[in-house]
Write a protein that holds these residues in place. Structure first.
Motif, short mmCIF file in Angstrom:
data_model
loop_
_atom_site.label_atom_id
_atom_site.label_comp_id
_atom_site.label_asym_id
_atom_site.label_seq_id
_atom_site.Cartn_x
_atom_site.Cartn_y
_atom_site.Cartn_z
N GLY A 61 0.82 -1.20 0.00
CA GLY A 61 0.00 0.00 0.00
C GLY A 61 0.86 1.25 0.00
N LEU A 62 0.20 2.38 0.17
CA LEU A 62 0.87 3.68 0.24
C LEU A 62 0.42 4.41 1.48
CD1 LEU A 62 0.42 4.86 -3.46
CD2 LEU A 62 2.45 3.79 -2.47
N ARG A 63 1.23 5.35 1.94
CA ARG A 63 0.84 6.25 3.02
C ARG A 63 1.54 7.59 2.80
NH1 ARG A 63 3.92 5.09 8.76
NH2 ARG A 63 5.96 5.86 8.09
N VAL A 64 1.03 8.61 3.49
CA VAL A 64 1.66 9.92 3.49
C VAL A 64 2.12 10.20 4.92
CG1 VAL A 64 1.36 12.39 3.09
CG2 VAL A 64 0.19 10.74 1.62
N LYS A 65 3.40 10.53 5.06
CA LYS A 65 3.95 10.90 6.37
C LYS A 65 4.89 12.07 6.17
CE LYS A 65 5.88 9.42 10.61
NZ LYS A 65 6.17 8.35 11.52
N SER A 67 4.34 14.86 4.81
CA SER A 67 4.11 15.36 3.45
C SER A 67 4.87 14.59 2.38
CB SER A 67 4.45 16.85 3.35
OG SER A 67 3.65 17.59 4.23
N ARG A 68 5.27 13.37 2.68
CA ARG A 68 5.99 12.53 1.71
C ARG A 68 5.19 11.26 1.44
NH1 ARG A 68 12.35 12.87 3.27
NH2 ARG A 68 12.57 15.05 2.73
N ASN A 69 5.05 10.92 0.16
CA ASN A 69 4.39 9.68 -0.22
C ASN A 69 5.35 8.53 -0.01
OD1 ASN A 69 1.99 10.96 -1.05
ND2 ASN A 69 2.90 11.43 -3.03
N GLN A 70 4.87 7.52 0.71
CA GLN A 70 5.72 6.37 1.01
C GLN A 70 5.04 5.07 0.58
OE1 GLN A 70 6.17 6.70 5.28
NE2 GLN A 70 8.08 7.81 5.06
N ILE A 71 5.87 4.11 0.18
CA ILE A 71 5.41 2.75 -0.09
C ILE A 71 5.42 2.01 1.25
CG2 ILE A 71 5.86 0.59 -1.31
CD1 ILE A 71 7.44 2.30 -3.38
N VAL A 72 4.34 1.26 1.51
CA VAL A 72 4.25 0.44 2.72
C VAL A 72 4.61 -0.99 2.33
CG1 VAL A 72 2.74 -0.39 4.56
CG2 VAL A 72 2.40 1.91 3.61
N TYR A 73 5.50 -1.60 3.09
CA TYR A 73 5.96 -2.96 2.83
C TYR A 73 5.65 -3.88 4.00
CZ TYR A 73 8.91 -1.11 -0.91
OH TYR A 73 9.36 -0.51 -2.05
N ARG A 74 5.42 -5.15 3.68
CA ARG A 74 5.36 -6.19 4.71
C ARG A 74 6.44 -7.21 4.37
NH1 ARG A 74 2.17 -7.26 8.60
NH2 ARG A 74 0.37 -6.16 7.74
N LYS A 80 7.20 -7.83 9.58
CA LYS A 80 7.26 -6.43 10.01
C LYS A 80 6.86 -5.50 8.87
CE LYS A 80 10.22 -2.95 12.01
NZ LYS A 80 11.51 -2.58 12.54
N LEU A 81 6.18 -4.39 9.23
CA LEU A 81 5.88 -3.34 8.27
C LEU A 81 7.05 -2.36 8.22
CD1 LEU A 81 2.17 -2.41 9.05
CD2 LEU A 81 3.03 -3.78 7.16
N THR A 82 7.43 -1.96 7.01
CA THR A 82 8.45 -0.93 6.81
C THR A 82 7.95 0.03 5.74
OG1 THR A 82 9.67 -2.19 5.15
CG2 THR A 82 10.35 -2.49 7.43
N TYR A 83 8.64 1.17 5.60
CA TYR A 83 8.17 2.24 4.72
C TYR A 83 9.37 2.85 3.99
CZ TYR A 83 4.74 1.68 8.39
OH TYR A 83 3.87 1.12 9.28
N CYS A 84 9.13 3.30 2.77
CA CYS A 84 10.16 4.05 2.06
C CYS A 84 9.51 5.07 1.13
CB CYS A 84 11.12 3.14 1.31
SG CYS A 84 10.44 2.41 -0.15
N ILE A 85 10.21 6.15 0.92
CA ILE A 85 9.71 7.25 0.09
C ILE A 85 9.72 6.82 -1.37
CG2 ILE A 85 10.19 9.62 -0.66
CD1 ILE A 85 11.50 10.02 2.14
N LEU A 101 -4.95 0.04 -4.21
CA LEU A 101 -5.16 -1.05 -3.25
C LEU A 101 -5.51 -0.49 -1.87
CD1 LEU A 101 -2.16 -3.43 -4.04
CD2 LEU A 101 -4.56 -3.74 -4.65
N LYS A 102 -4.65 0.43 -1.40
CA LYS A 102 -4.82 0.85 -0.02
C LYS A 102 -3.92 2.05 0.31
CE LYS A 102 -4.55 -2.73 2.53
NZ LYS A 102 -4.19 -3.86 3.39
N TRP A 103 -4.48 3.03 0.96
CA TRP A 103 -3.70 4.12 1.56
C TRP A 103 -3.74 3.89 3.05
CZ3 TRP A 103 -0.68 8.08 -0.25
CH2 TRP A 103 -0.66 8.25 -1.63
#
Length: 105
Positions: A61-65, A67-74, A80-85, A101-103
């Motif tokens: 999925g994706l998220r905003v943190k 003010s940056r769009n990040q990819i959400v990983y499992r 574990k969940l991790t994130y990257c810009i 899919l999902k924000w």
């Protein structure tokens, strides 16, 4: 992620998911494949490559943190969940599909 602990680590690599060679990032550090968006669970802090897990990180999925769009990983190994810009040269069609899919917050 604590950006204060960021270590620049910008090298090309062969993706463990799709097998394509991903080039170095145009301005920062490369941490995921630009072709399939998969990554590997190698960092504890961004760029340190100190994580022993080494599991395959699936984009979910994706998220905003901050003010940056990040990819959400499992992680397929430790869950574990991790994130990257999102990188400027990521496959835009895949980013759009991932966003449909999902924000996540």
């Amino acid at each position: 992620m604590d950006q204060k602990k960021f270590q620049k680590n910008n090298k090309s690599f062969t993706c463990l998911n799709c097998g394509k060679v991903t080039p170095a990032h145009p301005s920062s550090s490369r941490d995921h494949c630009i072709f399939c968006l998969y990554s590997q669970h190698v960092d504890i802090n961004p760029g340190d490559r100190a994580n022993d897990c080494k599991g395959l990180l699936k984009p979910i999925g994706l998220r905003v943190k901050n003010s940056r769009n990040q990819i959400v990983y499992r992680c397929g190994k430790c869950n574990k969940l991790t994130y990257c810009i999102i990188a400027p040269d990521d496959d835009r069609e895949l980013i759009v599909k991932l966003g449909s899919l999902k924000w996540l917050e």
